[in-house]
Design an enzyme around this catalytic site. Structure first.
Site, PDB file in Angstrom:
ATOM      1  N   HIS A 306       4.016   2.500  -1.105  1.00 26.51           N
ATOM      2  CA  HIS A 306       2.864   1.835  -1.710  1.00 26.51           C
ATOM      3  C   HIS A 306       3.150   1.587  -3.178  1.00 26.51           C
ATOM      4  O   HIS A 306       3.837   2.368  -3.825  1.00 26.51           O
ATOM      5  CB  HIS A 306       1.602   2.685  -1.557  1.00 26.51           C
ATOM      6  CG  HIS A 306       0.345   1.931  -1.807  1.00 26.51           C
ATOM      7  ND1 HIS A 306      -0.176   1.763  -3.078  1.00 26.51           N
ATOM      8  CD2 HIS A 306      -0.498   1.289  -0.963  1.00 26.51           C
ATOM      9  CE1 HIS A 306      -1.285   1.053  -2.994  1.00 26.51           C
ATOM     10  NE2 HIS A 306      -1.508   0.757  -1.728  1.00 26.51           N
ATOM     11  N   ASP A 363      -1.608   0.735   6.333  1.00 23.31           N
ATOM     12  CA  ASP A 363      -1.248  -0.270   7.327  1.00 23.31           C
ATOM     13  C   ASP A 363      -0.565   0.348   8.538  1.00 23.31           C
ATOM     14  O   ASP A 363      -0.593  -0.211   9.640  1.00 23.31           O
ATOM     15  CB  ASP A 363      -0.320  -1.318   6.707  1.00 23.31           C
ATOM     16  CG  ASP A 363      -0.948  -2.011   5.517  1.00 23.31           C
ATOM     17  OD1 ASP A 363      -2.080  -2.500   5.669  1.00 23.31           O
ATOM     18  OD2 ASP A 363      -0.327  -2.056   4.443  1.00 23.31           O
TER      19      ASP A 363
END
Length: 429
Positions: A306, A363
């Site tokens: 991330h 995700d």
């Protein structure tokens, strides 16, 4: 005395103000840097640049913290509804019972979509991606629901907000039904926000949809976890476009387009496609992990790492638990979930992934959960957009009322040709 930072340029020292946030975050205010020094800063991708001061969402990438208006995401996922969360983000506080009822009634009132908009859907090629359709349809809402001069600005904004939150869900379900050549299912005033969406997506005259409370709750939690995430790509796009004082529909349409990208809202779809690729190759993730470690290979593991978090994404444990609950209830084992669990186990103990802070992100599991609910793969980014809408609206609303508002206009460092003369075509050789 206010705290400052000192910058020395060409032998001259300048003092720059330091801004401190409520959680102790610090920033050097460079808003007068160009005027005072003749220099600008260069920060490609804006990883070190604060574009605004905001009171909406706090995230700390070092310890995996995420809060909406000060409330931890874990508490909202456990106790709140998506409608409550939307109200919180947009208005700053959780609604009272009366405020929640009024807000819910307003969403129901504006849930229908103008019948003439069906013609838009029916003219799109069947292969068009739902995100492209959705961004166009949201932009078109301004033509179907123009501003009313008799209303105050605040009244106009409140109605536009309710329209968007309610109609985006209806537009998404409508586009899915039309793409299959099926009859459009209209929203029901008897159903809540998420139950309504599921019913509009999957109900059929020949096979009525059975609304399962656990599935509804799974969708609620998924949308809550996606509702805002500070100044990400799509949110920044909404603020950037909104700074030109365009209408809210146009700003949200820009956010949808930004979210469409595979490195942003399309990542959950890319995760499923990657897991399917691993499954089709025999189900062993080890070769794919080896490729991800190879700096000469362009392959990357989707759903890991991330831009901000340097530890576990705080949304991941919540989604993982929800996945396990649904799949256990349905008595089915999803082979892609089995691969995902195996992949996570290997990657989270691999020195390369640990050293590079490549932990599973939101995700990684949101795609599995949406798959378990029955959402088609190409609708995954649309679900992200429905969830992120309250965050976009709250960020847009905060920006237009910001007394320090400015039209977004970044600078650049030019590296092209210096001045040169035009050469007539006959003399160019």
């Amino acid at each position: 005395m206010a705290e400052t930072a000192k910058l020395t340029v060409e032998g001259k020292t300048y003092e720059l103000p330091i801004v401190t946030g409520s959680e102790g975050e610090k920033a050097i205010d460079i808003s007068k840097l160009l005027k005072e020094t003749g220099y600008i800063t260069l920060d490609q991708g804006y990883a070190n640049t604060g574009s605004c001061i905001s009171a909406i969402t706090y995230m700390n990438g070092s310890n995996g913290t995420l809060r909406y208006r000060g409330i931890p995401i874990e508490q909202l996922a456990q106790h709140a509804t998506f409608v409550e969360t939307a109200y919180l983000l947009i208005n700053g506080d959780l609604p009272s019972s009366c405020e929640l009822t009024n807000f819910s009634d307003l969403l129901n009132t504006h849930s229908l979509v103008h019948e003439d908009m069906r013609a838009f859907f029916e003219k799109y090629p069947r292969g068009a991606h739902p995100m492209g359709i959705l961004s166009s349809m949201v932009n078109a809402l301004m033509a179907f629901y123009p501003e009313v001069p008799e209303r105050t600005e605040e009244e106009e904004i409140n109605i536009t907000v309710a329209r968007l939150i309610s109609k985006l869900r209806t537009l998404a379900a409508m586009s899915y039904q039309i793409s299959r050549g099926h009859r459009v299912i209209y929203p029901s005033h008897q159903l809540g926000y998420c139950a309504n969406f599921l019913n509009m997506m999957f109900d059929s005259p020949v096979r009525p949809y059975d609304i399962d409370p656990d599935v509804v709750r799974a969708l609620e939690v998924t949308l809550i976890l996606h509702a805002d995430h500070e100044q990400n790509c799509s949110t920044s796009a909404v603020r950037h476009v909104g700074s030109a004082r365009v209408n809210l529909y146009a700003a949200i349409s820009a956010g949808i387009c930004a979210l469409w990208g595979p490195l942003h809202g399309g990542a959950n779809q890319a995760v499923i496609e990657m897991l399917q690729q691993i499954y089709d190759s025999g189900g062993d993730p080890a070769p794919f992990i080896g490729r991800a470690r190879d700096k000469n290979d362009t392959f990357r593991l989707m759903g890991f790492g991330h831009r901000v978090y340097r530890t576990y994404d705080p949304r991941v444990p919540i989604l993982k638990e929800m996945c396990d609950k649904l799949l256990t209830k349905f008595g089915a084992s999803d082979p892609l979930l089995d691969i995902a669990l195996n992949l996570e186990e290997i990657a989270t103990h691999d020195p390369y992934f640990i050293d590079h802070n490549l932990y599973p992100n939101v995700d990684f599991y949101s795609g599995i959960l949406l798959r378990a609910i029955g959402i088609p793969l190409n609708m995954f980014p649309v679900m992200f957009a429905i969830g992120r809408l309250p965050g976009w609206i709250s960020q847009w609303r905060e920006s237009i009322y910001d007394p320090g508002w400015k039209l977004c206009r970044p600078r650049q460092i030019y590296t092209g040709h210096k001045e040169r003369n035009y050469i007539p075509v006959a003399d160019r050789g």
